[in-house]
Design a protein around this motif. Sequence first.
Motif, mmCIF file in Angstrom:
data_model
loop_
_atom_site.group_PDB
_atom_site.id
_atom_site.type_symbol
_atom_site.label_atom_id
_atom_site.label_comp_id
_atom_site.label_asym_id
_atom_site.label_seq_id
_atom_site.Cartn_x
_atom_site.Cartn_y
_atom_site.Cartn_z
ATOM 1 N N VAL A 128 0.841 -1.203 0.000
ATOM 2 C CA VAL A 128 0.000 0.000 0.000
ATOM 3 C C VAL A 128 0.876 1.253 0.000
ATOM 4 O O VAL A 128 0.609 2.222 -0.721
ATOM 5 N N LYS A 129 1.947 1.203 0.768
ATOM 6 C CA LYS A 129 2.907 2.320 0.812
ATOM 7 C C LYS A 129 3.473 2.581 -0.587
ATOM 8 O O LYS A 129 3.521 3.733 -1.043
ATOM 9 N N ASP A 130 3.897 1.521 -1.270
ATOM 10 C CA ASP A 130 4.468 1.685 -2.616
ATOM 11 C C ASP A 130 3.445 2.276 -3.578
ATOM 12 O O ASP A 130 3.780 3.080 -4.443
ATOM 13 N N TYR A 131 2.199 1.868 -3.412
ATOM 14 C CA TYR A 131 1.131 2.395 -4.264
ATOM 15 C C TYR A 131 0.899 3.888 -3.987
ATOM 16 O O TYR A 131 0.805 4.704 -4.897
ATOM 17 N N LEU A 132 0.823 4.247 -2.707
ATOM 18 C CA LEU A 132 0.529 5.643 -2.343
ATOM 19 C C LEU A 132 1.684 6.581 -2.707
ATOM 20 O O LEU A 132 1.468 7.713 -3.128
ATOM 21 N N PHE A 133 2.908 6.102 -2.557
ATOM 22 C CA PHE A 133 4.066 6.927 -2.913
ATOM 23 C C PHE A 133 4.347 6.881 -4.419
ATOM 24 O O PHE A 133 4.605 7.899 -5.050
ATOM 25 N N GLY A 134 4.304 5.682 -4.971
ATOM 26 C CA GLY A 134 4.692 5.498 -6.366
ATOM 27 C C GLY A 134 3.633 5.962 -7.339
ATOM 28 O O GLY A 134 3.888 6.794 -8.210
ATOM 29 N N GLU A 135 2.420 5.450 -7.192
ATOM 30 C CA GLU A 135 1.356 5.767 -8.148
ATOM 31 C C GLU A 135 0.708 7.123 -7.858
ATOM 32 O O GLU A 135 0.411 7.876 -8.764
ATOM 33 N N LEU A 136 0.447 7.395 -6.569
ATOM 34 C CA LEU A 136 -0.329 8.591 -6.225
ATOM 35 C C LEU A 136 0.536 9.753 -5.738
ATOM 36 O O LEU A 136 0.039 10.851 -5.538
ATOM 37 N N ASP A 137 1.824 9.491 -5.520
ATOM 38 C CA ASP A 137 2.776 10.572 -5.255
ATOM 39 C C ASP A 137 2.519 11.361 -3.966
ATOM 40 O O ASP A 137 2.724 12.564 -3.906
ATOM 41 N N TYR A 138 2.047 10.679 -2.935
ATOM 42 C CA TYR A 138 1.874 11.359 -1.646
ATOM 43 C C TYR A 138 3.233 11.757 -1.065
ATOM 44 O O TYR A 138 4.253 11.131 -1.363
ATOM 45 N N ASP A 139 3.233 12.796 -0.240
ATOM 46 C CA ASP A 139 4.477 13.291 0.358
ATOM 47 C C ASP A 139 4.930 12.411 1.519
ATOM 48 O O ASP A 139 6.096 12.082 1.637
ATOM 49 N N PHE A 140 3.994 12.093 2.405
ATOM 50 C CA PHE A 140 4.345 11.179 3.484
ATOM 51 C C PHE A 140 3.103 10.526 4.067
ATOM 52 O O PHE A 140 1.978 10.930 3.810
ATOM 53 N N LEU A 141 3.362 9.483 4.828
ATOM 54 C CA LEU A 141 2.278 8.715 5.440
ATOM 55 C C LEU A 141 2.429 8.746 6.948
ATOM 56 O O LEU A 141 3.542 8.817 7.472
ATOM 57 N N ILE A 142 1.297 8.669 7.612
ATOM 58 C CA ILE A 142 1.269 8.605 9.065
ATOM 59 C C ILE A 142 0.610 7.289 9.459
ATOM 60 O O ILE A 142 -0.294 6.806 8.769
ATOM 61 N N CYS A 143 1.078 6.705 10.516
ATOM 62 C CA CYS A 143 0.468 5.488 11.031
ATOM 63 C C CYS A 143 0.628 5.548 12.544
ATOM 64 O O CYS A 143 1.620 6.094 13.045
ATOM 65 N N GLY A 144 -0.333 5.031 13.273
ATOM 66 C CA GLY A 144 -0.229 5.085 14.733
ATOM 67 C C GLY A 144 -0.444 3.723 15.346
ATOM 68 O O GLY A 144 -0.989 2.825 14.720
ATOM 69 N N TYR A 145 0.013 3.572 16.573
ATOM 70 C CA TYR A 145 -0.322 2.347 17.317
ATOM 71 C C TYR A 145 -0.519 2.723 18.775
ATOM 72 O O TYR A 145 0.024 3.728 19.252
ATOM 73 N N TYR A 146 -1.319 1.922 19.463
ATOM 74 C CA TYR A 146 -1.455 2.098 20.905
ATOM 75 C C TYR A 146 -0.247 1.421 21.542
ATOM 76 O O TYR A 146 0.183 0.353 21.104
ATOM 77 N N ASP A 147 0.277 2.039 22.589
ATOM 78 C CA ASP A 147 1.547 1.565 23.141
ATOM 79 C C ASP A 147 1.495 0.137 23.679
ATOM 80 O O ASP A 147 2.521 -0.520 23.797
ATOM 81 N N PHE A 148 0.279 -0.374 23.960
ATOM 82 C CA PHE A 148 0.188 -1.764 24.422
ATOM 83 C C PHE A 148 0.374 -2.748 23.260
ATOM 84 O O PHE A 148 0.541 -3.942 23.470
ATOM 85 N N ASN A 149 0.351 -2.223 22.027
ATOM 86 C CA ASN A 149 0.335 -3.104 20.859
ATOM 87 C C ASN A 149 1.722 -3.222 20.232
ATOM 88 O O ASN A 149 2.041 -2.586 19.239
ATOM 89 N N GLU A 150 2.532 -4.061 20.837
ATOM 90 C CA GLU A 150 3.922 -4.286 20.416
ATOM 91 C C GLU A 150 3.977 -4.769 18.961
ATOM 92 O O GLU A 150 4.854 -4.392 18.196
#
Length: 206
Positions: A128-150
């Motif tokens: 998905v990252k390759d698609y968003l950067f490569g095909e759609l040319d987004y500048d950057f992506l954000i992703c989050g996790y809850y700290d309990f989720n190693e």
Amino acid sequence: EKNTMEIKVDTSTVRIETNRLVLRGFREDDLADFYDYAKVEGVGECAGWNHHKSIEESREVLRMFIEGKNVFAIVDKKSGKVIGSVGIKDPDEVTVSHFPDANIKEIGYVLAKDFWGKGLMPEAVNAVKDYLFGELDYDFLICGYYDFNEQSKRVQTKCGFKPYRSLVMTTQMETKEQGTLMLLLNSKKNIKLVFSHPETLISENW
């Protein structure tokens, strides 16, 4: 410069194939597979939503996925089953206001419990990252996790995301959890980030 409005994610028209997976838009006939993993306790909770109590609940959410055209179904090639999802959304106001001129998306994901620990999630997120950067040319992506989720932290780290903010996030269950936001820059671009809200920053080195 691209105007943010011109970039359009439409998962209904995209099919991405990886070694073990196919990523495509959700369809109505995915309902049984979707409910199958969404009803398992601990699956949704890792992503901040309650596991589904009925197939009706799954049908409603599935309808939103299909109409929104912003969620990929993760299909296991071997079994042909839908085993999870990768959602793509606009980050919330707080995040976007820090980067008013950038084209950003936030991604989130879920994987059926039986398939944990096999490296499938990094495979899906990388695609998905390759698609968003490569095909759609987004500048950057954000992703989050809850700290309990190693586990989720490991997925994001494997995919090259770096921690940039530590903050309390409100889940879809209306609970508050300490979490970490991760950032991944499009390596084809020379982006200089200026950060606000220093009290939540983990790193400014990009």
